[in-house]
Design a protein around this motif. Structure first.
Motif, PDB file in Angstrom:
ATOM      1  N   TRP A  15      -6.444  28.258 -37.854  1.00  0.00           N
ATOM      2  CA  TRP A  15      -7.043  28.723 -36.705  1.00  0.00           C
ATOM      3  C   TRP A  15      -7.989  27.617 -35.331  1.00  0.00           C
ATOM      4  CZ3 TRP A  15      -8.376  34.283 -36.729  1.00  0.00           C
ATOM      5  CH2 TRP A  15      -8.281  35.225 -37.562  1.00  0.00           C
ATOM      6  N   ARG A  16      -7.229  27.783 -34.463  1.00  0.00           N
ATOM      7  CA  ARG A  16      -7.761  27.016 -33.607  1.00  0.00           C
ATOM      8  C   ARG A  16      -9.130  27.399 -31.992  1.00  0.00           C
ATOM      9  NH1 ARG A  16      -3.867  29.551 -30.899  1.00  0.00           N
ATOM     10  NH2 ARG A  16      -3.971  30.297 -28.976  1.00  0.00           N
ATOM     11  N   ILE A  17     -10.002  26.212 -31.721  1.00  0.00           N
ATOM     12  CA  ILE A  17     -10.821  26.781 -31.188  1.00  0.00           C
ATOM     13  C   ILE A  17     -10.464  25.965 -29.663  1.00  0.00           C
ATOM     14  CG2 ILE A  17     -13.910  26.953 -30.759  1.00  0.00           C
ATOM     15  CD1 ILE A  17     -13.601  25.425 -33.643  1.00  0.00           C
ATOM     16  N   GLU A  18     -11.038  27.323 -28.978  1.00  0.00           N
ATOM     17  CA  GLU A  18     -10.605  26.808 -27.470  1.00  0.00           C
ATOM     18  C   GLU A  18     -11.544  27.180 -26.445  1.00  0.00           C
ATOM     19  OE1 GLU A  18      -7.017  29.368 -26.112  1.00  0.00           O
ATOM     20  OE2 GLU A  18      -5.116  28.254 -27.228  1.00  0.00           O
ATOM     21  N   LYS A  19     -11.871  25.882 -25.250  1.00  0.00           N
ATOM     22  CA  LYS A  19     -12.850  26.317 -24.291  1.00  0.00           C
ATOM     23  C   LYS A  19     -11.783  27.318 -23.042  1.00  0.00           C
ATOM     24  CE  LYS A  19     -16.121  23.557 -20.817  1.00  0.00           C
ATOM     25  NZ  LYS A  19     -16.181  22.693 -20.829  1.00  0.00           N
ATOM     26  N   SER A  26     -10.061  22.994 -29.042  1.00  0.00           N
ATOM     27  CA  SER A  26     -11.395  21.918 -28.764  1.00  0.00           C
ATOM     28  C   SER A  26     -10.793  21.116 -30.535  1.00  0.00           C
ATOM     29  CB  SER A  26     -12.636  22.362 -29.189  1.00  0.00           C
ATOM     30  OG  SER A  26     -12.890  22.968 -27.777  1.00  0.00           O
ATOM     31  N   ALA A  27     -10.503  21.924 -31.593  1.00  0.00           N
ATOM     32  CA  ALA A  27     -10.311  22.003 -32.869  1.00  0.00           C
ATOM     33  C   ALA A  27      -9.293  22.883 -33.259  1.00  0.00           C
ATOM     34  CB  ALA A  27     -11.502  22.068 -33.030  1.00  0.00           C
ATOM     35  N   LYS A  28      -9.105  22.301 -34.897  1.00  0.00           N
ATOM     36  CA  LYS A  28      -8.292  23.454 -35.178  1.00  0.00           C
ATOM     37  C   LYS A  28      -8.379  23.174 -37.087  1.00  0.00           C
ATOM     38  CE  LYS A  28      -3.717  22.786 -33.274  1.00  0.00           C
ATOM     39  NZ  LYS A  28      -2.613  22.752 -32.558  1.00  0.00           N
ATOM     40  N   ALA A  39     -17.116  25.819 -34.177  1.00  0.00           N
ATOM     41  CA  ALA A  39     -17.695  26.374 -33.021  1.00  0.00           C
ATOM     42  C   ALA A  39     -18.920  26.758 -32.431  1.00  0.00           C
ATOM     43  CB  ALA A  39     -16.492  27.238 -32.275  1.00  0.00           C
ATOM     44  N   ARG A  40     -19.352  27.263 -33.250  1.00  0.00           N
ATOM     45  CA  ARG A  40     -20.774  27.244 -33.259  1.00  0.00           C
ATOM     46  C   ARG A  40     -21.552  25.836 -32.782  1.00  0.00           C
ATOM     47  NH1 ARG A  40     -21.382  31.667 -37.818  1.00  0.00           N
ATOM     48  NH2 ARG A  40     -21.364  33.523 -36.354  1.00  0.00           N
TER      49      ARG A  40
END
Length: 120
Positions: A15-19, A26-28, A39-40
């Motif tokens: 999973w990835r965290i995107e802005k 932002s992170a994987k 993400a939180r």
């Protein structure tokens, strides 16, 4: 929303965290739960905002407003003191109307005539 992150499935696995409008993630992470937690944390550290969680199919599954973000539907919060004051006010109103005795026991209300000694 100005400060938000999306938790999305990564085509390479995990999973990835995107802005929004960012060139890279932002992170994987390996799991969705870890991505949501990260993400939180990112949104909270950046002044609050919203985390948008997507399912495996890419559709939005949930949204979470992170403090100090502006939740459009915040949960109602009453302090213990406010609840106690409300209960005391309700009790005294019931007493004034004749629904409670001085000992706090419920009683049948008297009619206007009974209250003034005009009827038995």
């Amino acid at each position: 929303m100005p400060n938000s992150r999306h938790v999305l499935p990564d085509p390479d696995g995990g999973w990835r965290i995107e802005k929004p409008d960012a060139d890279r993630a932002s992170a994987k992470t390996d799991t969705q739960a870890a991505a949501i937690a990260r993400a939180r944390e990112i949104v909270h550290n950046d002044g609050g905002g919203e985390v948008v969680i997507h399912g495996v199919d890419g559709k939005i599954r949930a949204k979470d407003t992170i403090a100090p973000g502006n939740d459009p539907y915040p949960p109602a919060r009453l302090s213990v003191d406010a609840v106690g004051v409300a209960n005391r006010q309700a009790g005294s109103a019931l007493h004034r109307r004749g629904w409670l005795s001085r000992a706090g026991e419920r009683r049948r209300p008297r009619s206007h005539l009974q209250a003034h000694g005009l009827s038995s």
